[in-house]
Design an enzyme around this catalytic site. Structure first.
Site, PDB file in Angstrom:
ATOM      1  N   SER A 126      23.940 -23.164  63.693  1.00  0.00           N
ATOM      2  CA  SER A 126      24.363 -23.033  62.294  1.00  0.00           C
ATOM      3  C   SER A 126      23.224 -22.513  61.413  1.00  0.00           C
ATOM      4  O   SER A 126      23.402 -22.284  60.226  1.00  0.00           O
ATOM      5  CB  SER A 126      24.794 -24.402  61.771  1.00  0.00           C
ATOM      6  OG  SER A 126      23.729 -25.331  61.964  1.00  0.00           O
ATOM      7  N   TYR A 292       6.931 -10.731  67.969  1.00  0.00           N
ATOM      8  CA  TYR A 292       6.181  -9.477  67.821  1.00  0.00           C
ATOM      9  C   TYR A 292       5.950  -8.803  69.180  1.00  0.00           C
ATOM     10  O   TYR A 292       5.818  -7.594  69.256  1.00  0.00           O
ATOM     11  CB  TYR A 292       4.863  -9.718  67.059  1.00  0.00           C
ATOM     12  CG  TYR A 292       5.094  -9.414  65.589  1.00  0.00           C
ATOM     13  CD1 TYR A 292       6.005 -10.177  64.855  1.00  0.00           C
ATOM     14  CD2 TYR A 292       4.485  -8.342  64.954  1.00  0.00           C
ATOM     15  CE1 TYR A 292       6.285  -9.890  63.535  1.00  0.00           C
ATOM     16  CE2 TYR A 292       4.763  -8.041  63.631  1.00  0.00           C
ATOM     17  CZ  TYR A 292       5.664  -8.808  62.931  1.00  0.00           C
ATOM     18  OH  TYR A 292       5.953  -8.502  61.629  1.00  0.00           O
ATOM     19  N   LEU A 293       5.925  -9.596  70.233  1.00  0.00           N
ATOM     20  CA  LEU A 293       5.745  -9.000  71.561  1.00  0.00           C
ATOM     21  C   LEU A 293       6.965  -8.184  71.979  1.00  0.00           C
ATOM     22  O   LEU A 293       6.894  -7.373  72.890  1.00  0.00           O
ATOM     23  CB  LEU A 293       5.445 -10.080  72.599  1.00  0.00           C
ATOM     24  CG  LEU A 293       4.087 -10.755  72.463  1.00  0.00           C
ATOM     25  CD1 LEU A 293       3.894 -11.800  73.549  1.00  0.00           C
ATOM     26  CD2 LEU A 293       2.965  -9.725  72.516  1.00  0.00           C
ATOM     27  N   HIS A 353       1.296 -13.788  66.033  1.00  0.00           N
ATOM     28  CA  HIS A 353       1.672 -12.368  66.098  1.00  0.00           C
ATOM     29  C   HIS A 353       0.457 -11.430  66.166  1.00  0.00           C
ATOM     30  O   HIS A 353       0.356 -10.589  67.056  1.00  0.00           O
ATOM     31  CB  HIS A 353       2.522 -11.983  64.889  1.00  0.00           C
ATOM     32  CG  HIS A 353       3.749 -12.825  64.706  1.00  0.00           C
ATOM     33  ND1 HIS A 353       4.444 -13.367  65.760  1.00  0.00           N
ATOM     34  CD2 HIS A 353       4.420 -13.212  63.585  1.00  0.00           C
ATOM     35  CE1 HIS A 353       5.482 -14.055  65.291  1.00  0.00           C
ATOM     36  NE2 HIS A 353       5.479 -13.979  63.984  1.00  0.00           N
ATOM     37  N   LYS A 446      -5.466  -8.941  58.572  1.00  0.00           N
ATOM     38  CA  LYS A 446      -5.060  -9.209  57.192  1.00  0.00           C
ATOM     39  C   LYS A 446      -3.563  -9.486  57.210  1.00  0.00           C
ATOM     40  O   LYS A 446      -2.803  -8.716  57.804  1.00  0.00           O
ATOM     41  CB  LYS A 446      -5.387  -7.975  56.353  1.00  0.00           C
ATOM     42  CG  LYS A 446      -5.166  -8.157  54.885  1.00  0.00           C
ATOM     43  CD  LYS A 446      -5.879  -7.066  54.062  1.00  0.00           C
ATOM     44  CE  LYS A 446      -5.193  -5.725  54.154  1.00  0.00           C
ATOM     45  NZ  LYS A 446      -5.637  -4.779  53.112  1.00  0.00           N
ATOM     46  N   LYS A 449       1.918 -12.479  52.160  1.00  0.00           N
ATOM     47  CA  LYS A 449       3.275 -12.451  51.604  1.00  0.00           C
ATOM     48  C   LYS A 449       3.180 -12.077  50.131  1.00  0.00           C
ATOM     49  O   LYS A 449       2.126 -12.243  49.512  1.00  0.00           O
ATOM     50  CB  LYS A 449       3.922 -13.816  51.759  1.00  0.00           C
ATOM     51  CG  LYS A 449       4.222 -14.111  53.237  1.00  0.00           C
ATOM     52  CD  LYS A 449       5.081 -15.326  53.416  1.00  0.00           C
ATOM     53  CE  LYS A 449       5.421 -15.529  54.877  1.00  0.00           C
ATOM     54  NZ  LYS A 449       6.674 -14.928  55.302  1.00  0.00           N
TER      55      LYS A 449
HETATM   56  N1  LIG Z   1      14.350 -18.226  60.185  1.00  0.00           N
HETATM   57  C1  LIG Z   1      13.413 -17.384  60.598  1.00  0.00           C
HETATM   58  O1  LIG Z   1      13.305 -16.251  60.124  1.00  0.00           O
HETATM   59  C2  LIG Z   1      12.445 -17.796  61.666  1.00  0.00           C
HETATM   60  C3  LIG Z   1      12.542 -19.034  62.271  1.00  0.00           C
HETATM   61  N2  LIG Z   1      11.675 -19.370  63.274  1.00  0.00           N
HETATM   62  C4  LIG Z   1      11.792 -20.669  63.937  1.00  0.00           C
HETATM   63  O2  LIG Z   1      13.088 -20.782  64.514  1.00  0.00           O
HETATM   64  C5  LIG Z   1      13.567 -22.113  64.421  1.00  0.00           C
HETATM   65  C6  LIG Z   1      14.864 -22.126  63.652  1.00  0.00           C
HETATM   66  O3  LIG Z   1      14.655 -21.579  62.393  1.00  0.00           O
HETATM   67  P1  LIG Z   1      15.792 -21.579  61.260  1.00  0.00           P
HETATM   68  O4  LIG Z   1      17.076 -21.100  61.815  1.00  0.00           O
HETATM   69  O5  LIG Z   1      15.202 -20.904  60.109  1.00  0.00           O
HETATM   70  O6  LIG Z   1      15.891 -23.127  60.962  1.00  0.00           O
HETATM   71  P2  LIG Z   1      16.943 -23.914  60.095  1.00  0.00           P
HETATM   72  O7  LIG Z   1      16.189 -24.733  59.114  1.00  0.00           O
HETATM   73  O8  LIG Z   1      17.998 -23.021  59.573  1.00  0.00           O
HETATM   74  O9  LIG Z   1      17.527 -24.949  61.163  1.00  0.00           O
HETATM   75  C7  LIG Z   1      18.399 -24.577  62.214  1.00  0.00           C
HETATM   76  C8  LIG Z   1      19.451 -25.653  62.375  1.00  0.00           C
HETATM   77  O10 LIG Z   1      18.822 -26.856  62.775  1.00  0.00           O
HETATM   78  C9  LIG Z   1      19.487 -27.980  62.193  1.00  0.00           C
HETATM   79  N3  LIG Z   1      18.502 -28.722  61.401  1.00  0.00           N
HETATM   80  C10 LIG Z   1      17.782 -28.298  60.348  1.00  0.00           C
HETATM   81  N4  LIG Z   1      16.965 -29.257  59.894  1.00  0.00           N
HETATM   82  C11 LIG Z   1      17.173 -30.327  60.693  1.00  0.00           C
HETATM   83  C12 LIG Z   1      16.607 -31.611  60.747  1.00  0.00           C
HETATM   84  N5  LIG Z   1      15.663 -32.010  59.898  1.00  0.00           N
HETATM   85  N6  LIG Z   1      17.047 -32.457  61.702  1.00  0.00           N
HETATM   86  C13 LIG Z   1      17.968 -32.057  62.590  1.00  0.00           C
HETATM   87  N7  LIG Z   1      18.535 -30.839  62.567  1.00  0.00           N
HETATM   88  C14 LIG Z   1      18.133 -29.983  61.653  1.00  0.00           C
HETATM   89  C15 LIG Z   1      20.563 -27.428  61.275  1.00  0.00           C
HETATM   90  O11 LIG Z   1      21.784 -27.446  61.997  1.00  0.00           O
HETATM   91  P3  LIG Z   1      22.837 -28.648  61.895  1.00  0.00           P
HETATM   92  O12 LIG Z   1      22.600 -29.355  60.622  1.00  0.00           O
HETATM   93  O13 LIG Z   1      24.160 -27.971  61.966  1.00  0.00           O
HETATM   94  O14 LIG Z   1      22.536 -29.457  63.094  1.00  0.00           O
HETATM   95  C16 LIG Z   1      20.159 -25.974  61.075  1.00  0.00           C
HETATM   96  O15 LIG Z   1      21.257 -25.139  60.867  1.00  0.00           O
HETATM   97  C17 LIG Z   1      12.452 -22.909  63.761  1.00  0.00           C
HETATM   98  O16 LIG Z   1      11.653 -23.485  64.749  1.00  0.00           O
HETATM   99  C18 LIG Z   1      11.667 -21.843  62.997  1.00  0.00           C
HETATM  100  O17 LIG Z   1      10.334 -22.229  62.806  1.00  0.00           O
HETATM  101  C19 LIG Z   1      10.735 -18.504  63.731  1.00  0.00           C
HETATM  102  C20 LIG Z   1      10.595 -17.269  63.173  1.00  0.00           C
HETATM  103  C21 LIG Z   1      11.402 -16.809  62.075  1.00  0.00           C
HETATM  104  O1  LIG Z   2       7.461 -15.302  62.529  1.00  0.00           O
HETATM  105  C1  LIG Z   2       7.601 -14.889  61.404  1.00  0.00           C
HETATM  106  O2  LIG Z   2       7.861 -13.588  61.219  1.00  0.00           O
HETATM  107  C2  LIG Z   2       8.455 -13.128  60.023  1.00  0.00           C
HETATM  108  C3  LIG Z   2       8.236 -11.620  60.002  1.00  0.00           C
HETATM  109  O3  LIG Z   2       8.906 -11.048  61.087  1.00  0.00           O
HETATM  110  P1  LIG Z   2       9.384  -9.532  61.012  1.00  0.00           P
HETATM  111  O4  LIG Z   2       9.903  -9.260  62.364  1.00  0.00           O
HETATM  112  O5  LIG Z   2      10.419  -9.471  59.940  1.00  0.00           O
HETATM  113  O6  LIG Z   2       8.182  -8.739  60.657  1.00  0.00           O
HETATM  114  C4  LIG Z   2       7.852 -13.775  58.805  1.00  0.00           C
HETATM  115  O7  LIG Z   2       8.589 -13.423  57.657  1.00  0.00           O
HETATM  116  C5  LIG Z   2       7.884 -15.283  58.968  1.00  0.00           C
HETATM  117  O8  LIG Z   2       7.201 -15.892  57.891  1.00  0.00           O
HETATM  118  C6  LIG Z   2       7.249 -15.707  60.256  1.00  0.00           C
HETATM  119  O9  LIG Z   2       7.534 -17.084  60.484  1.00  0.00           O
END
Ligand SMILES: NC(=O)C1=CN([C@@H]2O[C@H](COP(=O)(O)OP(=O)(O)OC[C@H]3O[C@@H](n4cnc5c(N)ncnc54)[C@H](OP(=O)(O)O)[C@@H]3O)[C@@H](O)[C@H]2O)C=CC1
Ligand SMILES: O=C1O[C@H](COP(=O)(O)O)[C@@H](O)[C@H](O)[C@H]1O
Length: 606
Positions: A126, A292-293, A353, A446, A449
Site C-alpha cells: 500500500s 543506483y546500481l 548511491h 556532493k 536536496k
Molecule cells: N519511497 C521512496 O521513494 C523510497 C523508499 N525507500 C525505502 O523503501 C521502503 C518503503 O518505502 P515507502 O513505500 O516510502 O514507505 P511507506 O512509509 O509508504 O510504508 C510502506 C507501507 O508500510 C506500512 N507501514 C508504514 N509505516 C508503518 C509502521 N510504522 N508500522 C507498520 N507498517 C507501516 C504501510 O502499509 P500498511 O499500513 O497498509 O501496512 C505503508 O503503506 C522503506 O524502507 C524506504 O526507506 C527507498 C528508496 C526510495
Molecule cells: O534512495 C533515494 O533515492 C532518491 C533519488 O532516486 P532517483 O532514482 O529519483 O534519483 C532520493 O530522492 C531519496 O531521498 C533517496 O532515499
C-alpha cells in the site's frame, strides 16, 4: 548482434559501430528477441553456476533452516545437524540438492517451464515505493516478455483491500513503453489478472501462513520460487522476514528477499540488522537493493572502462586530476521528512548511491563478470579508502526562500521535522583511495536536496597536457582546457568528452568541444527504470548489482566515524536558500584540493 560476454545474461554488444556522435541509428531489440537472448545467456550461465556450486558447495540452500522439516523432497531427506552452530553441514547438503534442482529446473534440462512458478510478494504494497516503482517495474517486465510463464504477484500489507482494490490502485501507475505501445491495454489487463492482495500484519506468522496457502493454490504443486520485496519501514524488516521465512517460504524451490535501504544508520545498527536477517536467511537469499546500481549509465560504467582500450590506460592517478560524483534534487524532503530526519543526506545518498558508483568507477579489473568477482573488487576499493576527516566534509540545510511570488519551505517547516534539527540536506566531501592506482586523487562527492537543478553525474577531470604546444592558443585558464569526461547518469543520459579543437579558419585558435554520446539521439529504445533491472536480476538470482554484507560493512566503516563526529559535536549546517546552488563551503572544500566543481547539466547543449 554479436555476443561479447557469454557468461552474463544481459551483456551483448550491438555489432553496429557505437560512436561518439549524434547518430540517429538505433539498436533496438524486440521483446521476443530480448527474451531469447536472456534465455540463451541465462541458461548457459546458470548451468555453469550449477557446476561451480556443486563443486565448491558454495551456493547456499534456499529453504529456511527452521522450516525445512515441513517442506518437500530436499528437506525430507536431510536431518538437522546438531551442534553445528551455523548449520554448515546441513546447508552444504541442501545446497547440492537444491542448487542442482534449481539449475536443472529452470532452463533447458528441466522437465518443462510449465512445472515451475515464480511469485513476487510486495510486502508494504500500500506504500509509496510499491505504487511508484515496484508495481510499474513488474508491469514493464511483463510487457517486455521478461517474466516467466507462471508468475503471480501478491501485495501484502495491513491495509484492508480486495484484489480488485489492489488492481485499481496499481492500474493508476502503469504505463507502456513509449517506443512500443503494442496492445497496451490488453497487456495491462493480463498483468492485473496476475496481481492479488493479502491483508496481514507484518509480525503475524498466522497471516503469513494464510498467504502461503494462497501462494500454494497458485503454484498448483509445481516448483515454487518465491521473491519477497520488503517495501516497508526498516523497523519492521525483521518481523516480516521472520514470518515470511518461517511461514511462507518455498518448499521446493528458492526463497529470496529484496531488502530496501536503509540498511542501518551506522556500523553497529547495520551489523545488528544483518545478524538478525541471518537468523532466518542465508546471505545468498538476501538481495540488498541500491537502485543506483540498476541505472543504465551506472551499469555501463564497467563496459565503458573495460571494453574500450582508450579509457582504461588513462584510469589512474597519472592522468586523472580529480573525480566528482554529484547528485542534486530540485525539491526538498516533502512528505519524507520523518524518515529523512533520522538519516540525513550523507546516509541517504552518499554512503550508498554515490559510494557504490565510486567503487565501480575505481575498482580493478575483476576476474570475470560474475557477481562475486565484481563485488570482491568493490570491497577492495572500499577497504582502501582513507578515513574521512571532519574538515573534509561540508554540510548544509535548506532554508525558506521566496522567488517569483512563491515561497518555498525550509527543511524544518516540515511538521515531522523538529524545529531545531541539524540534519544535513546537503553535503560535500573529499574522499581518497589509498592504493597504487588512486593515491592522491581527490574523489569529491556532493549531494543535496532543494537545489537549483536536478541530476546525477560523474565528472572526470584529466590533468594538463605536459609541455602543451598550444598553451598560447588556449588562453589563460588552463584548467578549463583540460579534458573532462562526463557520465550523465540522469536526466537525459549521456557520455561526453570535452576536448580542445581548432576553430576552423585560417587562424590558430582553440576552443572546447564535445564528443557526445547522447542516448536520446543514439538509441530509440526507452531506458528501463532501475527497478526493472534489479527485480529481474533478483528473479534470475543474479547478485552482481546487489550489496554483499562485507561491502555494506566497509561502506559503514568509512562513514560512521565522521557521522558520529558531526552528531556528537552538533556541527551546525550552512543554511542555503531553497532552489539555490547550495552552501558556498562546498567551493572552499573543492578549492583546497585545486578542484573546481563541474556544473551539473550546464554544458548539456554546449
Ligand atoms: N519511497 C521512496 O521513494 C523510497 C523508499 N525507500 C525505502 O523503501 C521502503 C518503503 O518505502 P515507502 O513505500 O516510502 O514507505 P511507506 O512509509 O509508504 O510504508 C510502506 C507501507 O508500510 C506500512 N507501514 C508504514 N509505516 C508503518 C509502521 N510504522 N508500522 C507498520 N507498517 C507501516 C504501510 O502499509 P500498511 O499500513 O497498509 O501496512 C505503508 O503503506 C522503506 O524502507 C524506504 O526507506 C527507498 C528508496 C526510495
Ligand atoms: O534512495 C533515494 O533515492 C532518491 C533519488 O532516486 P532517483 O532514482 O529519483 O534519483 C532520493 O530522492 C531519496 O531521498 C533517496 O532515499
Amino acid at each position: 548482434m554479436a555476443t561479447l560476454y557469454s557468461t552474463h545474461s544481459r551483456l551483448h554488444l550491438s555489432s553496429q559501430t557505437s560512436s561518439f556522435s549524434s547518430s540517429s541509428s538505433s539498436s533496438s531489440s524486440s521483446s521476443s528477441s530480448l527474451f531469447l537472448q536472456r534465455l540463451t545467456f541465462s541458461s548457459s550461465k546458470r548451468f555453469l553456476d550449477a557446476k561451480v556450486s556443486l563443486k565448491s558447495q558454495h551456493d547456499s540452500h534456499q529453504i529456511p533452516l527452521k522450516t525445512h522439516q515441513q517442506h518437500g523432497v530436499a528437506a525430507a531427506s536431510v536431518a538437522p545437524v546438531e551442534n553445528d552452530t551455523d548449520n554448515k553441514g546441513l546447508k552444504d547438503k541442501l545446497s547440492s540438492v537444491t542448487s542442482l534442482k534449481e539449475s536443472l529446473g529452470e532452463f533447458g534440462f528441466k522437465k518443462d517451464e510449465n512445472e515451475s512458478t515464480v511469485s513476487v510478494t510486495v510486502v508494504g504494497a500500500s506504500g509509496d515505493l510499491a505504487k511508484k516503482k515496484i508495481f510499474p517495474a513488474l508491469f514493464a517486465l511483463y510487457y517486455e516478455g521478461c517474466l516467466p510463464k507462471n508468475f503471480t504477484i501478491y501485495g501484502y500489507a495491513r491495509s484492508k483491500m480486495t484484489d480488485a482494490d489492489l488492481r485499481n490502485m496499481v492500474s493508476k501507475t502503469l504505463t507502456c513503453r513509449i517506443d512500443k505501445r503494442e496492445n497496451c491495454n490488453e497487456k495491462m489487463d493480463e498483468f492485473l489478472k496476475r496481481c492479488f492482495y493479502h491483508s496481514g500484519q507484518y509480525d503475524s506468522q498466522e497471516n503469513f501462513a494464510a498467504l502461503d496457502k494462497k501462494l500454494k493454490e497458485h503454484e498448483g504443486g509445481r516448483i515454487s520460487n518465491r521473491l519477497y520485496y520488503l517495501s516497508i519501514p526498516p523497523n519492521i524488516f525483521i518481523d516480516a522476514v521472520k514470518c515470511a521465512s518461517l511461514s511462507a517460504s518455498s518448499g521446493n524451490g528458492w526463497t529470496r528477499v529484496i531488502v530496501e535501504k536503509p540498511f542501518g544508520r551506522d556500523s553497529e545498527s547495520s551489523a545488528a540488522l544483518t545478524k538478525s536477517l541471518k537468523q532466518y536467511l542465508t546471505e545468498d537469499q538476501i538481495f540488498r537493493i541500491d537502485h543506483y546500481l540498476g541505472k543504465e549509465l551506472v551499469e555501463n560504467l564497467s563496459v565503458l572502462r573495460f571494453s574500450n582500450l582508450i579509457f582504461e590506460p588513462l584510469w589512474t592517478r597519472q592522468y586523472i586530476r580529480n573525480v566528482q560524483l554529484i547528485f542534486a534534487e530540485d525539491f526538498g524532503t516533502e512528505g519524507r521528512g520523518g524518515y529523512f530526519d533520522n538519516y540525513g543526506i550523507i546516509r541517504d545518498i552518499m554512503q550508498n548511491h554515490l559510494l557504490q558508483i565510486l567503487a565501480l568507477f575505481a575498482m580493478e579489473t575483476p576476474v570475470s563478470l560474475d557477481a562475486e568477482d565484481i563485488r570482491n573488487e568493490k570491497v577492495k576499493v572500499l577497504r582502501s579508502m582513507r578515513p574521512i576527516r571532519l574538515e573534509d566534509v561540508v554540510i548544509g540545510q535548506y532554508k525558506s526562500h521566496t522567488r517569483g511570488g512563491v515561497t518555498y519551505p525550509a527543511y524544518t517547516d516540515d511538521k515531522t521535522v523538529p524545529n531545531d534539527s541539524l540534519t544535513p540536506t546537503f553535503a560535500a566531501a573529499a574522499l581518497f583511495i589509498d592504493n597504487a592506482r588512486w593515491d592522491g586523487v581527490p574523489f569529491l562527492m556532493k549531494a543535496g536536496k532543494a537545489l537549483h537543478n536536478k541530476g546525477a553525474e560523474i565528472r572526470v577531470q584529466f590533468r594538463h597536457v605536459p609541455g602543451n604546444l598550444y598553451n598560447r592558443n588556449i588562453g589563460t585558464d588552463l584548467d578549463r582546457a583540460t579534458n573532462e569526461l562526463v557520465i550523465r547518469v540522469q536526466p537525459d543520459e549521456a557520455i561526453y568528452l570535452k576536448i580542445n579543437n581548432k576553430v576552423p579558419g585560417l587562424g590558430m585558435r582553440l576552443d572546447r568541444s564535445k564528443l557526445n554520446l547522447h542516448y536520446a539521439a543514439r538509441y530509440s529504445t526507452e531506458i528501463p527504470d532501475a527497478y526493472e533491472r534489479l527485480l529481474l536480476d533478483a528473479i534470475e538470482g543474479e547478485r552482481r548489482l546487489f550489496i554483499r554484507s562485507d561491502e555494506l560493512d566497509a561502506a559503514w566503516s568509512l562513514f560512521t566515524p565522521v557521522l558520529k563526529e558531526l552528531e556528537e559535536k552538533r556541527i551546525i549546517p550552512e543554511y542555503y536558500p531553497y532552489g539555490s546552488r547550495g552552501p558556498v563551503g562546498a567551493h572552499y572544500l573543492a578549492a583546497r584540493y585545486n578542484v573546481r566543481w563541474g556544473d551539473l547539466g550546464v554544458d548539456i547543449d554546449q
